[in-house]
Design an enzyme around this catalytic site. Structure first.
Site, PDB file in Angstrom:
ATOM      1  N   ILE A  15       0.707  -1.308   0.028  1.00 40.04           N
ATOM      2  CA  ILE A  15       0.037   0.165  -0.077  1.00 40.04           C
ATOM      3  C   ILE A  15       0.872   1.164   0.062  1.00 40.04           C
ATOM      4  O   ILE A  15       1.633   1.359   0.902  1.00 40.04           O
ATOM      5  CB  ILE A  15      -1.012  -0.046   1.304  1.00 40.04           C
ATOM      6  CG1 ILE A  15      -1.850  -1.323   1.271  1.00 40.04           C
ATOM      7  CG2 ILE A  15      -1.708   1.306   1.382  1.00 40.04           C
ATOM      8  CD1 ILE A  15      -2.423  -1.480   2.573  1.00 40.04           C
ATOM      9  N   PHE A  16       0.738   2.060  -0.998  1.00 41.60           N
ATOM     10  CA  PHE A  16       1.654   3.319  -1.160  1.00 41.60           C
ATOM     11  C   PHE A  16       0.926   4.633  -0.438  1.00 41.60           C
ATOM     12  O   PHE A  16      -0.408   4.895  -0.815  1.00 41.60           O
ATOM     13  CB  PHE A  16       1.859   3.526  -2.756  1.00 41.60           C
ATOM     14  CG  PHE A  16       2.495   4.772  -2.654  1.00 41.60           C
ATOM     15  CD1 PHE A  16       4.019   5.050  -2.389  1.00 41.60           C
ATOM     16  CD2 PHE A  16       2.168   5.894  -3.430  1.00 41.60           C
ATOM     17  CE1 PHE A  16       4.754   6.074  -2.624  1.00 41.60           C
ATOM     18  CE2 PHE A  16       2.912   7.065  -3.542  1.00 41.60           C
ATOM     19  CZ  PHE A  16       4.054   7.018  -3.363  1.00 41.60           C
ATOM     20  N   GLY A  19       0.550  10.849   1.854  1.00 39.42           N
ATOM     21  CA  GLY A  19      -0.019  12.124   2.613  1.00 39.42           C
ATOM     22  C   GLY A  19       0.181  11.520   3.925  1.00 39.42           C
ATOM     23  O   GLY A  19       1.500  11.143   4.309  1.00 39.42           O
ATOM     24  N   SER A  20      -0.845  11.680   4.784  1.00 34.18           N
ATOM     25  CA  SER A  20      -0.590  11.374   6.059  1.00 34.18           C
ATOM     26  C   SER A  20      -0.241   9.849   6.358  1.00 34.18           C
ATOM     27  O   SER A  20       0.266   9.621   7.501  1.00 34.18           O
ATOM     28  CB  SER A  20      -2.107  11.469   7.056  1.00 34.18           C
ATOM     29  OG  SER A  20      -3.277  10.992   6.298  1.00 34.18           O
ATOM     30  N   GLU A  95      -9.860   6.604   4.276  1.00 35.94           N
ATOM     31  CA  GLU A  95      -9.570   7.145   2.686  1.00 35.94           C
ATOM     32  C   GLU A  95     -10.898   7.401   1.926  1.00 35.94           C
ATOM     33  O   GLU A  95     -11.014   8.160   1.147  1.00 35.94           O
ATOM     34  CB  GLU A  95      -8.603   6.355   1.970  1.00 35.94           C
ATOM     35  CG  GLU A  95      -7.361   6.438   2.762  1.00 35.94           C
ATOM     36  CD  GLU A  95      -6.620   7.619   3.293  1.00 35.94           C
ATOM     37  OE1 GLU A  95      -6.831   8.661   2.616  1.00 35.94           O
ATOM     38  OE2 GLU A  95      -5.727   7.581   4.058  1.00 35.94           O
TER      39      GLU A  95
END
Length: 196
Positions: A15-16, A19-20, A95
């Site tokens: 999982i890329f 951001g946070s 998300e």
């Protein structure tokens, strides 16, 4: 494409995060690698009315914009076994439900050249999302970020942590968009403090 369709039958998934997720994944993972994906640029063009803002004052968070000449640095997390389902269940709320992001598979290139590129899941907010705010000048974006906060905290914290990640983990990468917004937001905060 739904994450459950991507991982059907898989016992491992990368999982890329750009951001946070780079500083607060909040899910269990087996390993992580700093690296980049090609064909995308990171932009503060997505609105946030939950984590870093509200309906009256939406914050600004990053999404990815397709651009063949650009690359985006971040962290890829490898989840295995039961971690796959647990991570996706958590991220679908964080998300997708609260953030309006969709998922894609992209090629992630680790900075550590001894590691081969891998396919990674990434969350992207598109322009047809109701929370999408689109382009603005660094000064406009910085001013918006300086005054917003949501259930997770100040929008400014999000910006500063992302800039700190880039400086400490990817010091050779110059992210003009990120750093110009950081400068603009800090200038607004300095002005507000001086005016008190």
């Amino acid at each position: 494409m739904k994450p459950q369709d991507i991982i059907a039958g898989k016992t491992s998934l990368w999982i890329f995060g750009y951001g946070s997720l780079v500083w607060r994944p909040d899910f269990k993972y087996r390993s992580s690698e700093v690296g980049y994906i090609n064909g995308y640029k990171r932009r503060f063009w997505h609105g946030d009315n939950f984590h870093r803002g509200n309906d009256e004052l939406p914050g600004r968070v990053v999404t990815l914009i397709e651009d063949d000449d650009e690359s985006t640095w971040g962290v890829a997390f490898e989840v295995t076994g039961s971690q796959v389902e647990e991570a996706l269940r958590y991220l679908n709320v964080r998300e997708t439900a609260c953030g309006g992001y969709i998922t894609k598979m992209v090629e992630f290139v680790p900075e550590n050249k001894s590691q081969p590129p891998v396919q990674a899941l990434v969350y992207i907010a598109t322009s047809d999302n109701t929370l999408y705010l689109g382009p603005a000048s660094p000064e406009e974006i910085g001013a918006q970020i300086a005054v917003c906060r949501g259930k997770t905290g100040h929008n400014l914290e999000y910006l500063l942590r992302l800039a700190e990640f880039m400086r400490t983990s990817c010091p050779h990468v110059e992210d003009h968009h990120l750093f110009s917004i950081e400068g603009a937001a800090l200038a607004v905060v300095s002005y507000m403090l001086a005016a008190q």
